[in-house]
Scaffold this motif. Structure first.
Motif, PDB file in Angstrom:
ATOM      1  N   ARG A 103       0.812  -1.218   0.000  1.00  0.00           N
ATOM      2  CA  ARG A 103       0.000   0.000   0.000  1.00  0.00           C
ATOM      3  C   ARG A 103       0.851   1.277   0.000  1.00  0.00           C
ATOM      4  NH1 ARG A 103      -5.344  -1.119  -1.293  1.00  0.00           N
ATOM      5  NH2 ARG A 103      -6.008  -3.011  -0.215  1.00  0.00           N
ATOM      6  N   THR A 104       2.159   1.112  -0.109  1.00  0.00           N
ATOM      7  CA  THR A 104       3.028   2.297  -0.268  1.00  0.00           C
ATOM      8  C   THR A 104       2.991   2.807  -1.706  1.00  0.00           C
ATOM      9  OG1 THR A 104       4.960   0.892  -0.715  1.00  0.00           O
ATOM     10  CG2 THR A 104       4.592   1.524   1.579  1.00  0.00           C
ATOM     11  N   MET A 137      -1.606   1.160   6.066  1.00  0.00           N
ATOM     12  CA  MET A 137      -0.740   0.127   6.635  1.00  0.00           C
ATOM     13  C   MET A 137      -1.249  -0.317   8.009  1.00  0.00           C
ATOM     14  SD  MET A 137       3.056   1.442   5.477  1.00  0.00           S
ATOM     15  CE  MET A 137       3.887  -0.001   6.148  1.00  0.00           C
ATOM     16  N   ILE A 138      -1.758   0.628   8.794  1.00  0.00           N
ATOM     17  CA  ILE A 138      -2.322   0.279  10.106  1.00  0.00           C
ATOM     18  C   ILE A 138      -3.521  -0.648   9.934  1.00  0.00           C
ATOM     19  CG2 ILE A 138      -3.645   1.211  12.054  1.00  0.00           C
ATOM     20  CD1 ILE A 138      -1.776   3.608  12.048  1.00  0.00           C
ATOM     21  N   ILE A 162       8.325  -8.523  -0.723  1.00  0.00           N
ATOM     22  CA  ILE A 162       7.391  -8.796  -1.815  1.00  0.00           C
ATOM     23  C   ILE A 162       6.321  -7.711  -1.872  1.00  0.00           C
ATOM     24  CG2 ILE A 162       5.640 -10.404  -2.672  1.00  0.00           C
ATOM     25  CD1 ILE A 162       7.304 -12.678  -1.466  1.00  0.00           C
ATOM     26  N   GLY A 163       5.847  -7.301  -0.689  1.00  0.00           N
ATOM     27  CA  GLY A 163       4.837  -6.251  -0.641  1.00  0.00           C
ATOM     28  C   GLY A 163       5.347  -4.936  -1.200  1.00  0.00           C
ATOM     29  N   LEU A 164       6.566  -4.561  -0.819  1.00  0.00           N
ATOM     30  CA  LEU A 164       7.164  -3.328  -1.345  1.00  0.00           C
ATOM     31  C   LEU A 164       7.334  -3.407  -2.857  1.00  0.00           C
ATOM     32  CD1 LEU A 164       9.835  -2.519   1.383  1.00  0.00           C
ATOM     33  CD2 LEU A 164       7.929  -1.051   0.713  1.00  0.00           C
ATOM     34  N   GLN A 265      -7.582   5.947  -1.959  1.00  0.00           N
ATOM     35  CA  GLN A 265      -7.584   5.144  -0.734  1.00  0.00           C
ATOM     36  C   GLN A 265      -8.949   5.148  -0.062  1.00  0.00           C
ATOM     37  OE1 GLN A 265      -5.092   3.367  -0.619  1.00  0.00           O
ATOM     38  NE2 GLN A 265      -3.124   4.333  -0.244  1.00  0.00           N
ATOM     39  N   VAL A 266      -9.860   6.016  -0.500  1.00  0.00           N
ATOM     40  CA  VAL A 266     -11.219   5.994   0.066  1.00  0.00           C
ATOM     41  C   VAL A 266     -11.900   4.659  -0.228  1.00  0.00           C
ATOM     42  CG1 VAL A 266     -11.515   8.492  -0.069  1.00  0.00           C
ATOM     43  CG2 VAL A 266     -12.276   7.069  -1.980  1.00  0.00           C
ATOM     44  N   GLU A 267     -11.326   3.877  -1.141  1.00  0.00           N
ATOM     45  CA  GLU A 267     -11.865   2.541  -1.394  1.00  0.00           C
ATOM     46  C   GLU A 267     -11.895   1.727  -0.102  1.00  0.00           C
ATOM     47  OE1 GLU A 267     -10.819  -1.636  -3.694  1.00  0.00           O
ATOM     48  OE2 GLU A 267      -9.542   0.116  -4.020  1.00  0.00           O
TER      49      GLU A 267
END
Length: 304
Positions: A103-104, A137-138, A162-164, A265-267
């Motif tokens: 999510r970065t 991230m939280i 992997i996430g990054l 990100q409002v999703e």
């Protein structure tokens, strides 16, 4: 409220519907098939939008050049790679941590925009991006055992890497789509963000469909039978997915990709609203904090 903001909110809502339907399809087919539905069943709708703009409303077709094809291919391949890595995270026990780092994407999109397009983000935008990313991230780790030590050590795990990397490809694809769409403007009598976005979407989704179809035929041919059997919900996924992508592409033609991705990100808020009001699920304190941070980041972007 600016046009790109309204479009982004609508795209986020449609993407939430698409994600919910894909979750349903995951129960009747494999990951590859559920992913393919997003692209394959979206092609007719993407081409329909393009045809309506061209024939119905008289928008002239752009003439793509080498720059367009370069960025469109990079964007399409980047999105496939990002999605694959994100799905791969589910094979790990602590996949939530890796998902958090994916999510970065908005922050990485801002970096790519600076490197490739020379689009510098203001100090206020950087702060808003950071707040929003922390909020997401939280939420992603809100239901896992947390401590200062676990948060620090999680940075160096395989899942975090992997996430990054997934976030990197998502960020790269967003900037690439914006670049591809903007590259079409010189071939038109005047800039037309709707046609530019529609043409870019049509090309990219066709490319992604052909690539994934080739992969399925070579590696998992039986998946096509399961995809065909689920054609009714597949059409809804295709419609919602293509419509959401059309919205993202329009918004990113009008505004920097990183800024659009922050508002997108409002999703997460739509997802929580569905969980609470439709599925009667509860959310914990950390998830509430994450939601508030996302809202704060979006408000900062829109106000400042």
């Amino acid at each position: 409220m600016e046009t790109w903001v309204i479009i982004t909110f609508a795209a986020a809502f449609l993407q939430n519907i698409r994600s919910a339907m894909q979750k349903h399809l995951k129960g009747v087919m494999g990951t590859t098939g559920a992913t393919f539905v997003r692209f394959g069943f979206g092609v007719p709708f993407a081409l329909f939008y393009l045809l309506v703009l061209w024939r119905g409303f008289g928008h002239p077709l752009p003439v793509p050049d080498g720059i367009f094809f370069l960025w469109a291919v990079i964007g399409g391949l980047g999105q496939i790679a990002a999605t694959f890595l994100l799905v791969h995270l589910f094979s790990f026990r602590n996949f939530a941590v890796g998902t958090a780092y994916s999510r970065t994407e908005p922050a990485q999109a801002a970096l790519f925009a600076l490197l490739f397009l020379g689009e510098a983000a203001s100090q206020g935008t950087v702060i808003a991006i950071a707040i929003s990313v922390v909020g997401v991230m939280i939420i992603s780790v809100a239901r896992t055992p947390l401590s200062v030590k676990s948060l620090v050590t999680s940075v160096f795990t395989r899942t975090a890497g992997i996430g990054l990397l997934s976030g990197t490809f998502f960020g790269l694809s967003a900037v690439s789509y914006r670049s591809a769409s903007l590259a079409l403007a010189p071939s038109l009598p005047q800039p037309d963000f709707v046609m530019q976005a529609s043409f870019t979407l049509g090309f990219v989704i066709l490319l992604q469909t052909l690539i994934m179809l080739g992969w399925i035929l070579a590696r998992e041919p039986d998946e096509l039978k399961r995809v065909a059997a689920a054609w009714k919900p597949g059409l809804l996924v295709g419609f919602a997915g293509a419509s959401a992508s059309f919205g993202w592409f329009m918004a990113m033609t009008l505004q920097q990709a990183a800024i659009v991705k922050v508002v997108a990100q409002v999703e997460m808020l739509f997802t929580f609203a569905s969980a609470v009001f439709i599925f009667r699920e509860w959310i914990n304190r950390l998830e509430v904090i994450g939601c508030l941070l996302i809202v704060l980041g979006v408000v900062m972007l829109l106000v400042f």
